[in-house]
Design an enzyme around this catalytic site. Structure first.
Site, short mmCIF file in Angstrom:
data_model
loop_
_atom_site.label_atom_id
_atom_site.label_comp_id
_atom_site.label_asym_id
_atom_site.label_seq_id
_atom_site.Cartn_x
_atom_site.Cartn_y
_atom_site.Cartn_z
N CYS A 296 0.82 -1.22 0.00
CA CYS A 296 0.00 0.00 0.00
C CYS A 296 0.85 1.27 0.00
O CYS A 296 0.65 2.16 -0.84
CB CYS A 296 -0.98 -0.02 1.17
SG CYS A 296 -0.20 0.03 2.81
N HIS A 350 -2.91 1.04 6.85
CA HIS A 350 -3.16 0.98 5.40
C HIS A 350 -3.29 2.39 4.84
O HIS A 350 -3.69 3.32 5.56
CB HIS A 350 -4.44 0.19 5.13
CG HIS A 350 -4.67 -0.10 3.67
ND1 HIS A 350 -3.78 -0.79 2.90
CD2 HIS A 350 -5.71 0.22 2.85
CE1 HIS A 350 -4.25 -0.90 1.66
NE2 HIS A 350 -5.41 -0.28 1.61
N HIS A 362 -5.83 1.60 -4.39
CA HIS A 362 -4.98 1.08 -3.33
C HIS A 362 -4.52 -0.33 -3.67
O HIS A 362 -5.08 -1.00 -4.53
CB HIS A 362 -5.71 1.09 -1.98
CG HIS A 362 -6.84 0.10 -1.87
ND1 HIS A 362 -7.16 -0.55 -0.70
CD2 HIS A 362 -7.74 -0.35 -2.79
CE1 HIS A 362 -8.19 -1.34 -0.90
NE2 HIS A 362 -8.56 -1.25 -2.14
#
Length: 387
Positions: A296, A350, A362
């Site tokens: 990420c 994240h 993402h």
């Protein structure tokens, strides 16, 4: 007469028992399939086929509902595992950032120490010459360097006073230079040792974080593999119930949605967001930063690198890489952060990049690919606009 009557009676009986001959009927339009010209056989078969098809659909729908329920439970479990894996991966990324900083500090400390040692060596040469002159050419430093050592007794004081009487101010300066150089070198040697020890400690922490992340990823991979198998079965059932036209329409809609999110704008955020959209479909690999795979924070780092802004490969520093933006004032390219506790940024695990229309790009998790997804999740903690 009786004979004639008998023959006549027999003929009448034959006529009564045998139907008159009639022409053979012409085949109807559906007779070639074994049905009569009225087509009643086909008419009875079609409704039966429809009923069977509908029954099959109902049966598959029930099976699909049961599979979906099991899948939802498995997805919830995998989501928790994924969040923990992301936390461990980002912990590893953070340790690597700190380790690189420690390595740089150790390198600079050792460079300063090397320069100090060189200065000591340069200061030693004129002192050696003084020693040779003062002690009959012996060329030894020990007597002269006694000036640099405090013996703490009267004999030592008298010894130093005698030597100093022999030295001019210039010679005293030469000795002071060597003494100062040695003191500086001693301080820098201590700093270099401490910096190297700190680096080794951080290297150990990074290695431990890496092992923890690997173990978590391995567990996640097993869970994801089982879930993918269920998803594959579900997808097969679902796709089998759809027509080819429906599948093509769905794929076209996904492509059109991604294309619609691209703006071609020249603002830094537009550049970062548009580039992120070009990476769709590339696999997630933990600690990866492109060009073929990403995690990420690796994806967001590379996206903003395209816009000319340098970010660390870590959600910890990406969160503080610019001003925090209210979620009702998002712009394309803003970084979106997700945490275990939405009220505590220290639990961030994240990050995604906002591409407009309530969507983000993402890199989700191991076994998945870079994709577009809604930004609104329960663990959304806030947004940052990199500078």
């Amino acid at each position: 007469m009786r004979t004639f009557a008998a023959v006549l009676l027999a003929g009448c009986l034959l006529v009564a028992l045998c139907p008159p001959a009639c022409p053979e009927p012409r085949p109807g339009p559906r007779d070639s399939r074994g049905t009569g010209g009225d087509g009643r056989g086909a008419g009875h078969e079609a409704p039966r086929t429809v009923r069977q098809a509908r029954a099959t659909v109902r049966e598959r729908s029930r099976a699909l509902a049961a599979t979906s329920a099991r899948l939802a439970t498995a997805q919830s479990r995998l989501a928790r595992l994924t969040a923990e894996v992301e936390r461990l991966v980002e912990a590893y990324n953070g340790e690597m950032v700190r380790l690189r900083a420690a390595e740089e500090r150790a390198r600079r400390a050792e460079a300063r120490l090397a320069a100090a040692d060189a200065e000591v060596e340069r200061a030693r040469q004129p002192v050696a010459l003084l020693a040779a002159q003062a002690y009959g050419g012996l060329g030894t430093l020990e007597p002269i360097m006694g000036l640099l050592t405090d013996r703490g007794d009267d004999d030592g004081a008298l010894h130093r006073a005698g030597l100093l009487d022999q030295l001019s101010g210039e010679r005293a300066a030469i000795l002071a230079r060597l003494r100062d150089a040695r003191e500086v070198a001693a301080i820098l040697r201590t700093q270099a040792i401490e910096a190297r020890a700190a680096q080794q400690a951080l290297a150990g922490r990074a290695a431990a974080a890496k092992r923890a992340a690997r173990a978590a990823v391995a567990g996640q991979r097993l869970e994801a593999r089982a879930l993918r198998a269920r998803e594959d079965r579900l997808r097969h059932r679902l796709d089998a119930a759809r027509s080819r036209a429906e599948l093509l329409a769905r794929r076209r809609a996904v492509a059109a949605s991604a294309a619609a999110l691209m703006t071609g704008g020249s603002a830094l955020g537009d550049v970062a967001a548009d580039w992120a959209l070009t990476q769709l479909g590339k696999p997630y690999v933990w600690a990866a930063a492109g060009p073929a795979t990403y995690d990420c924070s690796g994806l967001t780092m590379r996206a903003w690198e395209r816009a000319g802004v340098r970010l660390d490969h870590w959600t910890g520093t990406q969160w503080t890489a610019g001003p925090h933006v209210p979620l009702n004032r998002l712009r394309r390219g803003d970084l979106l952060f997700f945490a275990y506790d939405p009220n505590d940024p220290a639990t961030i695990h994240h990050v995604g990049i906002y591409v407009g229309r309530g969507r983000m790009v993402h890199a989700p998790q191991t076994g998945d690919v870079v994709r577009v997804a809604p930004l609104w999740r329960g663990d959304l903690v806030g947004a940052t606009r990199p500078l």
